[in-house]
Design a protein around this motif. Structure first.
Motif, PDB file in Angstrom:
ATOM      1  N   ASN A 184       0.829  -1.213   0.000  1.00  0.00           N
ATOM      2  CA  ASN A 184       0.000   0.000   0.000  1.00  0.00           C
ATOM      3  C   ASN A 184       0.858   1.255   0.000  1.00  0.00           C
ATOM      4  OD1 ASN A 184      -2.460  -1.315  -0.069  1.00  0.00           O
ATOM      5  ND2 ASN A 184      -2.643  -1.390   2.148  1.00  0.00           N
ATOM      6  N   ILE A 185       1.959   1.233   0.742  1.00  0.00           N
ATOM      7  CA  ILE A 185       2.866   2.383   0.756  1.00  0.00           C
ATOM      8  C   ILE A 185       3.454   2.602  -0.630  1.00  0.00           C
ATOM      9  CG2 ILE A 185       5.105   3.191   1.592  1.00  0.00           C
ATOM     10  CD1 ILE A 185       4.371   1.878   4.301  1.00  0.00           C
TER      11      ILE A 185
ATOM     12  N   SER B  24       2.260   1.588  -3.578  1.00  0.00           N
ATOM     13  CA  SER B  24       1.261   2.002  -4.561  1.00  0.00           C
ATOM     14  C   SER B  24       0.740   3.414  -4.288  1.00  0.00           C
ATOM     15  CB  SER B  24       0.101   1.013  -4.592  1.00  0.00           C
ATOM     16  OG  SER B  24      -0.593   1.037  -3.381  1.00  0.00           O
ATOM     17  N   ALA B  25       0.699   3.820  -3.020  1.00  0.00           N
ATOM     18  CA  ALA B  25       0.184   5.156  -2.692  1.00  0.00           C
ATOM     19  C   ALA B  25       1.164   6.252  -3.064  1.00  0.00           C
ATOM     20  CB  ALA B  25      -0.144   5.239  -1.205  1.00  0.00           C
ATOM     21  N   THR B  26       2.460   5.963  -2.967  1.00  0.00           N
ATOM     22  CA  THR B  26       3.457   6.975  -3.306  1.00  0.00           C
ATOM     23  C   THR B  26       3.974   6.680  -4.706  1.00  0.00           C
ATOM     24  OG1 THR B  26       5.171   5.664  -2.268  1.00  0.00           O
ATOM     25  CG2 THR B  26       4.152   7.356  -0.933  1.00  0.00           C
ATOM     26  N   SER B  27       3.352   7.279  -5.662  1.00  0.00           N
ATOM     27  CA  SER B  27       3.786   7.074  -7.039  1.00  0.00           C
ATOM     28  C   SER B  27       5.098   7.800  -7.280  1.00  0.00           C
ATOM     29  CB  SER B  27       2.722   7.586  -8.009  1.00  0.00           C
ATOM     30  OG  SER B  27       2.592   8.976  -7.888  1.00  0.00           O
TER      31      SER B  27
ATOM     32  N   SER C 196       4.882  11.578  -7.283  1.00  0.00           N
ATOM     33  CA  SER C 196       4.483  12.261  -6.058  1.00  0.00           C
ATOM     34  C   SER C 196       5.651  13.058  -5.492  1.00  0.00           C
ATOM     35  CB  SER C 196       4.007  11.237  -5.026  1.00  0.00           C
ATOM     36  OG  SER C 196       3.704  11.870  -3.816  1.00  0.00           O
TER      37      SER C 196
ATOM     38  N   SER D 152       9.158   3.258   0.332  1.00  0.00           N
ATOM     39  CA  SER D 152       8.791   3.208  -1.080  1.00  0.00           C
ATOM     40  C   SER D 152      10.012   3.445  -1.974  1.00  0.00           C
ATOM     41  CB  SER D 152       7.733   4.260  -1.378  1.00  0.00           C
ATOM     42  OG  SER D 152       7.433   4.289  -2.738  1.00  0.00           O
TER      43      SER D 152
END
Length: 84
Positions: A30-31, A33-36, A39, A46
């Motif tokens: 999740n970390i 995928s959340a921080t592209s 970003s 990440s």
């Protein structure tokens, strides 16, 4: 790092349970995928995952995720023990 802990009659083992590993794996994914990559704010877990993925494409995603789980656990432990 891990040690045997007694609490009353309960004796804790020095490893992470299967349920704990699943939760940590989901946290890391999740970390990531959340921080592209576009970003502006990136979490170091990440960045670590992406650098490992680029430097060693032959390694499986699971191996790299396990290394990132270890990095995340170390970060959490440092934050807990070193906060005033």
């Amino acid at each position: 790092m891990w040690e045997l802990i007694w609490s009353g009659n309960y004796e804790a083992a020095d490893h992470i349970s299967k349920r704990g590993r699943k939760i940590l794996y989901q946290m890391v994914m999740n970390i990531v995928s959340a921080t592209s990559s576009r970003s502006s704010k990136q979490m170091h877990v990440s960045v670590y995952y992406r650098n490992k993925k680029q430097s060693a494409p032959s390694h499986s995603t699971k191996k790299i995720a396990i290394a990132s789980m270890h990095r995340l656990l170390r970060t959490i432990c440092i934050l807990i023990t070193r906060l005033p």
